[in-house]
Design an enzyme around this catalytic site. Structure first.
Site, short mmCIF file in Angstrom:
data_model
loop_
_atom_site.label_atom_id
_atom_site.label_comp_id
_atom_site.label_asym_id
_atom_site.label_seq_id
_atom_site.Cartn_x
_atom_site.Cartn_y
_atom_site.Cartn_z
N GLU A 45 0.89 -1.21 0.16
CA GLU A 45 -0.18 0.22 -0.09
C GLU A 45 0.81 1.18 -0.01
O GLU A 45 1.66 1.53 0.89
CB GLU A 45 -0.83 -0.02 1.14
N CYS A 86 -2.16 9.12 3.18
CA CYS A 86 -1.80 8.43 1.91
C CYS A 86 -2.94 8.66 0.73
O CYS A 86 -2.42 8.77 -0.41
CB CYS A 86 -1.68 7.01 1.97
#
Length: 459
Positions: free
Chosen positions: A212, A246
């Protein structure tokens, strides 16, 4: 803990896993309930650690770091009994009388490496999936959030025996030691540079990875968007955790006709959220360390300030900032910002936007504000991203029914909800052949090839 000590710890975990205890449904559920109970008992400690590491407000800390863990546990507990049974699939005609099933099995010993920006959420939420799937786990929290890392170490030590779940703290040296070991799966959340190192290390043992990685998530505002609503949702998503998210909107692409109205509303939203002096607001966070502060301050040298731009190195404070006059060649448009600075670019038609997004590495998220369904579908179909959120930011991460993950340079693999369970499972194919029907498959071959061809079409 040196390399030999840690290898011994891992051997203890492998021995425990091979005994089959983690396969039991009751054992898995109890592990999840213990994790939930442990987090609840340490809620105040978690919020304090987040305040010390990131200047995070309690409400923000709870909603962004703690609540998602509870939600995933609740979601999986209600479905785990059904998920571990697997599911039936059709059986080919050539195996008439038989049955076919796909059953999940745990991978074994998994490594979960978490980042510093959401140190509890992004380490313990994958752990939920690993425990539900029946694995043993090694956790590596980020050394850049030291108070959170220490708390995770102590908390997990209270909740689980080390032969089931263990924590290794430390920096690059300790992470390198970890990556030298053989795991059955590695789950890493962080930046693409380290992601490549993780993938290279995993390749030596042919270990599967889930990465990720983030990226530059575009936020597109078309001319028919509601400027006030869009502005509030953009400002919230961008300046949450001081931009250190993020999936935060990384750059703003706004239609020329709505640009002025939207930017006025964004500035109004900043004022409403954080007051005239965001540095004094208890709801506005801080940059994690001096290195990231200096990196972000360097971005302020390009373009023209619309608002914000104030910095305080000692306090690791950077104001919520809007920049215009940015070009695609500026460094701020080539690197993930990961801070409270939002570059603003304008466009005249959707073709420009789609072309610009597609020239860049695939982002983790894409945000689009428009009421035009045709344009919504066009952007969804003609661009690629880990996920898409229409008329909001970040909220697509909340639903446990929506798998979360990147694509291309923004990552590989997905988790959240049921996807977390499957991320740490091997889906084993099982065929039970009939004992009363034996297909004519043996030599010497007497059956006409025409019938073989027809039969094989129905496999």
């Amino acid at each position: 803990m040196n390399s030999e000590d840690f290898a011994n710890r891992m051997e203890e975990q492998r021995t425990f896993f091979q005994r089959g205890r983690t396969m039991d449904l009751g054992f898995r559920k109890e592990a999840l309930r213990r994790l939930e109970k442990g987090v609840k008992e340490h809620e105040k400690d978690i919020l304090e650690a987040l305040r010390l590491d990131l200047g995070r407000a309690s409400v923000e800390g709870y909603t962004a770091d703690i609540a998602p863990i509870y939600a995933d546990i609740s979601f999986i507990l209600g479905r785990l009994g059904r998920m571990i049974k697997g599911f039936k699939v059709p059986t080919p005609l050539a195996f008439a009388g038989g049955s076919s099933r796909i059953m999940p099995e745990p991978l074994g010993l998994v490594l979960i490496m978490g980042p510093w920006n959401y140190p509890f959420h992004l380490l313990l939420r994958p752990l939920v999936g690993a425990l539900a799937a029946g694995n043993c786990a090694v956790l590596k929290p980020s050394e850049m959030a030291p108070h959170s890392s220490a708390l995770i170490h102590n908390m997990i030590g209270e909740i689980f025996p080390s032969y089931h779940v263990t924590v290794l703290e430390g920096g690059v040296e300790e992470a390198t030691t970890l990556l030298e070991q053989r795991f059955d799966s590695i789950f890493y959340t962080g930046n693409p540079t380290v992601g490549r190192i993780v993938m290279e290390a995993a390749a030596r043992h042919l270990t599967p990875v889930i990465l990720e990685l983030g990226g530059k998530s575009p936020c597109i505002v078309d001319k028919d968007a509601n400027p006030r609503l869009a502005a509030r949702r953009i400002a919230w998503g961008k300046f949450l955790n001081a931009g250190q998210t993020c999936v935060a909107p990384d750059y703003l692409l706004v239609h020329r006709e709505i640009k002025e109205a939207l930017l006025q509303e964004v500035q109004s939203a900043i004022l409403e959220f954080y007051g005239e002096g965001p540095q004094e607001s208890p709801d506005y966070g801080r940059i994690v360390n001096d290195r990231h502060f200096s990196r972000l301050a360097g971005y302020l040298e390009a373009g023209r300030l619309i608002c914000g731009g104030q910095t305080d190195k000692e306090d690791k404070y950077i104001a919520p900032t809007l920049l215009e006059g940015i070009t695609e060649n500026d460094p701020i448009m080539h690197e993930e910002i990961f801070g409270p600075i939002l570059p603003v670019l304008e466009f005249d038609n959707l073709d420009e936007v789609i072309n610009m997004v597609n020239r860049r590495p695939k982002p983790l998220a894409l945000y689009l504000f428009t009421r035009n369904r045709k344009n919504q579908l066009r952007v969804i179909r003609e661009t690629s991203s880990g996920g898409v959120c229409i008329n909001d930011t970040i909220s697509h991460m909340v639903s446990n029914n929506l798998p979360f993950g990147g694509v291309g340079e923004s990552g590989m693999g997905q988790y959240h909800g049921a996807a977390s369970f499957y991320a740490f499972s091997h889906m084993k194919s099982i065929l039970r052949a009939s004992s009363w029907f034996d297909a004519p498959k043996y030599p010497p071959y007497r059956i006409d090839l025409t019938w073989i061809k027809r039969l094989m079409r129905f496999t």
